[in-house]
Structures are given as structure tokens and as C-alpha cells.
Design a protein around this motif. Structure first.
Motif, PDB file in Angstrom:
ATOM      1  N   SER A  77       0.610  -1.302   0.057  1.00 22.72           N
ATOM      2  CA  SER A  77       0.017   0.128   0.002  1.00 22.72           C
ATOM      3  C   SER A  77       0.961   1.087  -0.172  1.00 22.72           C
ATOM      4  O   SER A  77       1.858   1.303   0.538  1.00 22.72           O
ATOM      5  N   ASN A 131       0.564   3.491   1.806  1.00 22.23           N
ATOM      6  CA  ASN A 131       0.546   4.181   3.235  1.00 22.23           C
ATOM      7  C   ASN A 131       2.093   3.529   3.918  1.00 22.23           C
ATOM      8  O   ASN A 131       2.322   3.842   4.836  1.00 22.23           O
ATOM      9  N   GLU A 132       2.404   2.271   3.330  1.00 22.92           N
ATOM     10  CA  GLU A 132       3.753   1.776   3.800  1.00 22.92           C
ATOM     11  C   GLU A 132       4.996   2.037   2.858  1.00 22.92           C
ATOM     12  O   GLU A 132       6.078   1.268   2.921  1.00 22.92           O
ATOM     13  N   LEU A 149       4.502   8.013   2.819  1.00 18.77           N
ATOM     14  CA  LEU A 149       3.470   7.143   3.557  1.00 18.77           C
ATOM     15  C   LEU A 149       2.229   7.580   3.231  1.00 18.77           C
ATOM     16  O   LEU A 149       1.289   7.930   4.201  1.00 18.77           O
ATOM     17  N   GLY A 150       1.792   7.609   1.882  1.00 17.51           N
ATOM     18  CA  GLY A 150       0.402   8.068   1.624  1.00 17.51           C
ATOM     19  C   GLY A 150       0.315   9.571   1.299  1.00 17.51           C
ATOM     20  O   GLY A 150      -1.037   9.572   1.123  1.00 17.51           O
ATOM     21  N   LYS A 151       1.216  10.339   1.884  1.00 12.87           N
ATOM     22  CA  LYS A 151       0.969  11.796   1.442  1.00 12.87           C
ATOM     23  C   LYS A 151       2.037  12.381   0.643  1.00 12.87           C
ATOM     24  O   LYS A 151       3.109  12.112   0.924  1.00 12.87           O
TER      25      LYS A 151
END
Ligand SMILES: *[C@@H]1O[C@H](CO)[C@@H](O)[C@H](O)[C@H]1NC(C)=O
Ligand SMILES: *[C@@H]1O[C@H](CO)[C@@H](O)[C@H](O)[C@H]1NC(C)=O
Ligand SMILES: *[C@@H]1O[C@H](CO)[C@@H](O)[C@H](O)[C@H]1NC(C)=O
Ligand SMILES: *[C@@H]1O[C@H](CO)[C@@H](O)[C@H](O)[C@H]1NC(C)=O
Ligand SMILES: *[C@@H]1O[C@H](CO)[C@@H](O)[C@H](O)[C@H]1NC(C)=O
Ligand SMILES: *[C@@H]1O[C@H](CO)[C@@H](O)[C@H](O)[C@H]1NC(C)=O
Ligand SMILES: *[C@@H]1O[C@H](CO)[C@@H](O)[C@H](O)[C@H]1NC(C)=O
Ligand SMILES: *[C@@H]1O[C@H](CO)[C@@H](O)[C@H](O)[C@H]1NC(C)=O
Length: 319
Positions: A49, A51-52, A70-72
Motif C-alpha cells: 500500500s 501508506n507503507e 507514507l500516503g501523503k
């Protein structure tokens, strides 16, 4: 088979290794001031993902173009020269660099780190070499002087806003019998300080072959294009019909001369005849001289008409 053609298994292995290392280096091409693509070619076989993951692109000087942390999006590390010039395509894992400049050419790295309990570990890397191109403008032919000569003309041809450097520029003459002649001039190249684009020009004396009445001149620019192609850009035709002292052009003036002599002789004869009548009618003599003058003016006018007609034969029809 010659000795140059033999190749041992060892040589082939080295060649393959070279090809392989070359393949790891992606090549990307973009037009000046358009969008360049920097792919990461990340397959994500483990279905990780966003996010990781930490994804970022950096240039040769290790300046960061973009970071997805991390997703941003994280703009803290982005170098000012790349601010608001990038967009990340999450579906293809590609970074788009907008308004690409010539100075943007070079090698870029896409680096992906995976967040694990022990910290960030390198997971994937892809290097891309970005090349830039700009189409040269259509070459333009300008005649240097209005000197009319049958033997040849001085021409200048110029083009600009191109990248990389032009390879060759020349004048191409097309004769009536479809013969083609090339004239190369010394190519002058200058580079724009701001955009780093090239301008080129050539100046050359272009001789016109004898006994040819219709010549079309083109200016051709040979340049490198995308996908290792070479392209030739052609100017608009510059036509020139050299003046030819043909017998047809001389005939009318010769006829005029004969008519003129004939009229003068006629006038003189009339005068002599009138002089005999002078004692009887004085006024009519004045009228005759005026009439004579009119006739002369008329022939002069007629001659003037022929002069531009002959000049018309050297039309410069630069469309
Ligand atoms: C680059 O493109 C923009 C529009 O996208 C335009 O306004 C600008 O003039 C272009 N710059 C150059 C140097 O061509
Ligand atoms: C990948 O993970 C997402 C959730 O993170 C899941 O919805 C998806 O089905 C997974 N795809 C594959 C091919 O395993
Ligand atoms: C450059 O020229 C090629 C054709 O030679 C054309 O396909 C391309 O769209 C042009 N690109 C630009 C940015 O003008
Ligand atoms: C040649 O003549 C044309 C018109 O007669 C003129 O516009 C042009 O400036 C002249 N060119 C030169 C180089 O004298
Ligand atoms: C062309 O240029 C050369 C040198 O600049 C000059 O000697 C010659 O007269 C020119 N010829 C024409 C036709 O303009
Ligand atoms: C075409 O004309 C030129 C000049 O008159 C001459 O030198 C050439 O040999 C001709 N070519 C052919 C194929 O007739
Ligand atoms: C470009 O830069 C050079 C040296 O830096 C300078 O001599 C030249 O005048 C500049 N040209 C333009 C068009 O600014
Ligand atoms: C010169 O040749 C071109 C093409 O070969 C033709 O279109 C043009 O009409 C010719 N001009 C004259 C004045 O013969």
C-alpha cells in the motif's frame, strides 16, 4: 568469413552484459516546454500500500523533484526549481515534469523505500535518462542584394528555436529537367542564453546553371529528432527565372527602331511636301509639327511598355 566476423562465446557474454546494463537505464524523450515523463516501472508484486511506502525522484545533483511519504505528498524536501512543476500518476507510478527545459536533460532516479518495523528499507530503484528536443522553425530564404546577375545570387537561409544542434543546412536547386544541385554554406550556430535553443543560418553564393530558364531553390535543414531519427525540414520554394537574352525579347525593340526611322523619314518627307505648300497655308504647318511631336511621344511610350515586360521575366515568386 573474415577475421572480423568471428566472435567467441566470451565476447557474446560481455556484449549481453553491456546490453543488459543499458536496459536498466530507461530512456525518456520530451519536447521543450512540454511534459516529460519519468517512469518508475514499479510492478508492486507484493501489493504494498502507498501508506507503507516512501517514493521520491531525485536528479543528478540529488535534488528532490517530488516525494510521496507514507500516503501523503511531502513538499518539505522538494527543491524550489521543481516546485509546482510535477505531478505524480499513482496508477502508472510515473512522475510528470511539466514545462521541461533544455537544462532539465540528464539522469533521474526514482527510489522507493518500504517501511518495515526496523525502519525504511530500499525496495526499488529506476534510473531514467531524459533527452530534450525542439523542432527547428521552417527555414527562410532571403536574397541578400537586389543585384540582378544571370550567373548567380547571394542567399541567406535561417532557422531557429531548435534542439539539439542542427547537423547540416544547404541550398537545393531544382532545375526544369528535374536535376537537383546542392550548395552548402558555412553554418553559423548561436545559442539562446535563456532557453539554450539553437539558431542557425547559412549564407552562400548560389550559382545558376547556364541555359536554364526556370530554377526553384529550397533551403534544407537536417536535424536530429526523437527516437534517433533524422529529419529534413524544407523551406518554402524560392523560384527564380533568370533573364535570358532571347531573340524574341529583342525583336520588338528592333521593330520599334525601324518604325521610328520610318516615321522620321515620313515626317521629313511630309515637311518637304508641306514647305512647298507653305506659301499657300501657313497655319497648317504648325499643326503638322505638333502632330509629329505627338507621334514621337507615342513611340516613346510604347518603348517604355516593353522595358518592364522584359524585367518581368525574372520573377521572384517566393510564395
Ligand atoms: C512555454 O509554454 C507556455 C504555455 O504553456 C507559453 O506561455 C510560453 O511562452 C512557452 N515558453 C517558451 C519559451 O516557448
Ligand atoms: C491489494 O491490496 C488491496 C488492499 O490494500 C486489495 O483491495 C486488493 O484486492 C489487493 N490486490 C491484489 C491483487 O492482491
Ligand atoms: C515536432 O515535429 C514533429 C514532426 O516532425 C511533430 O510530430 C511534433 O508534433 C512537433 N512537436 C512540436 C512540439 O512542435
Ligand atoms: C530589394 O528590393 C525590394 C523592392 O524593390 C525591397 O523591398 C528590398 O528591401 C530590397 N532588398 C535589398 C537587400 O536591397
Ligand atoms: C555576392 O557577394 C559577393 C561577396 O559578398 C559579391 O562580390 C558579389 O558581387 C555578390 N553577388 C551578387 C549577385 O549579389
Ligand atoms: C539538366 O540541365 C542541366 C543544365 O542545363 C545539365 O547540366 C544537366 O545535364 C541536365 N540533366 C539532365 C538529366 O538532362
Ligand atoms: C549570452 O551570454 C554571453 C556570455 O555569458 C554574453 O556575452 C552574450 O551577450 C549573451 N547573449 C545574450 C543574447 O544575452
Ligand atoms: C517553373 O517550374 C515550376 C515547376 O517546375 C512551374 O510550376 C512554374 O510554372 C515554372 N515557371 C515558369 C515561369 O516557367
Amino acid at each position: 568469413m573474415g577475421p572480423g566476423c568471428t566472435m567467441g562465446p566470451g565476447n557474446i557474454l560481455i556484449l549481453m552484459a553491456l546490453l543488459h546494463s543499458g536496459a536498466a537505464f530507461l530512456k525518456s524523450e520530451a519536447y521543450f516546454n512540454e511534459t516529460a515523463e519519468l517512469p518508475c516501472q514499479f510492478l508492486n508484486s507484493q501489493n504494498l500500500s502507498l501508506n507503507e511506502l516512501v517514493i521520491f525522484w531525485q536528479d543528478q545533483k540529488k535534488l528532490v523533484l517530488y516525494e510521496f511519504y507514507l500516503g501523503k505528498e511531502n513538499l518539505n524536501n522538494v527543491d524550489p526549481k521543481y516546485m509546482q512543476r510535477t505531478s505524480f500518476d499513482q496508477n502508472s507510478w510515473t512522475l510528470r515534469l511539466h514545462r521541461a527545459q533544455i537544462k532539465d536533460k540528464g539522469v533521474y532516479q526514482c527510489i522507493i523505500h518500504h517501511k518495515s518495523p526496523t525502519g525504511l528499507v530500499p525496495h526499488h530503484q529506476k534510473d531514467t535518462e531524459l533527452s530534450l528536443f525542439a523542432n527547428f522553425t521552417e527555414p527562410e530564404i532571403v536574397q541578400m542584394s537586389n543585384v540582378t546577375e544571370n550567373s548567380g545570387i547571394n542567399l541567406t537561409c535561417s532557422s531557429g528555436q531548435g534542439y539539439p544542434k542542427a547537423m547540416k543546412m544547404y541550398f537545393l536547386l531544382k532545375l526544369e529537367n528535374s536535376t537537383e544541385l546542392e550548395y552548402e554554406g558555412v553554418m553559423q550556430t548561436s545559442q539562446d542564453n535563456g532557453t539554450e535553443l539553437y539558431n542557425v543560418s547559412i549564407s552562400s553564393y548560389v550559382p545558376l546553371p547556364d541555359g536554364v530558364s526556370n530554377v526553384t531553390i529550397f533551403c534544407v535543414l537536417k536535424a536530429k529528432s526523437m527516437k534517433s531519427r533524422e529529419i529534413e525540414i524544407c523551406s518554402k520554394p524560392f523560384c527564380r527565372v533568370p533573364r535570358q537574352p532571347s531573340p524574341i525579347a529583342h525583336q520588338p525593340s528592333w521593330i520599334i527602331a525601324v518604325i521610328l526611322i520610318f516615321l522620321i523619314l515620313c515626317g521629313m518627307a511630309c515637311c518637304l511636301w508641306k514647305r512647298k505648300k507653305k506659301q499657300r497655308i501657313v497655319v497648317s504647318n504648325k499643326e503638322t509639327t505638333r502632330m509629329e511631336k505627338d507621334t514621337n511621344e507615342e513611340t516613346e511610350e510604347r518603348m517604355k511598355i516593353y522595358v518592364p515586360e522584359r524585367h518581368d521575366r525574372e520573377v521572384q515568386c517566393a510564395v
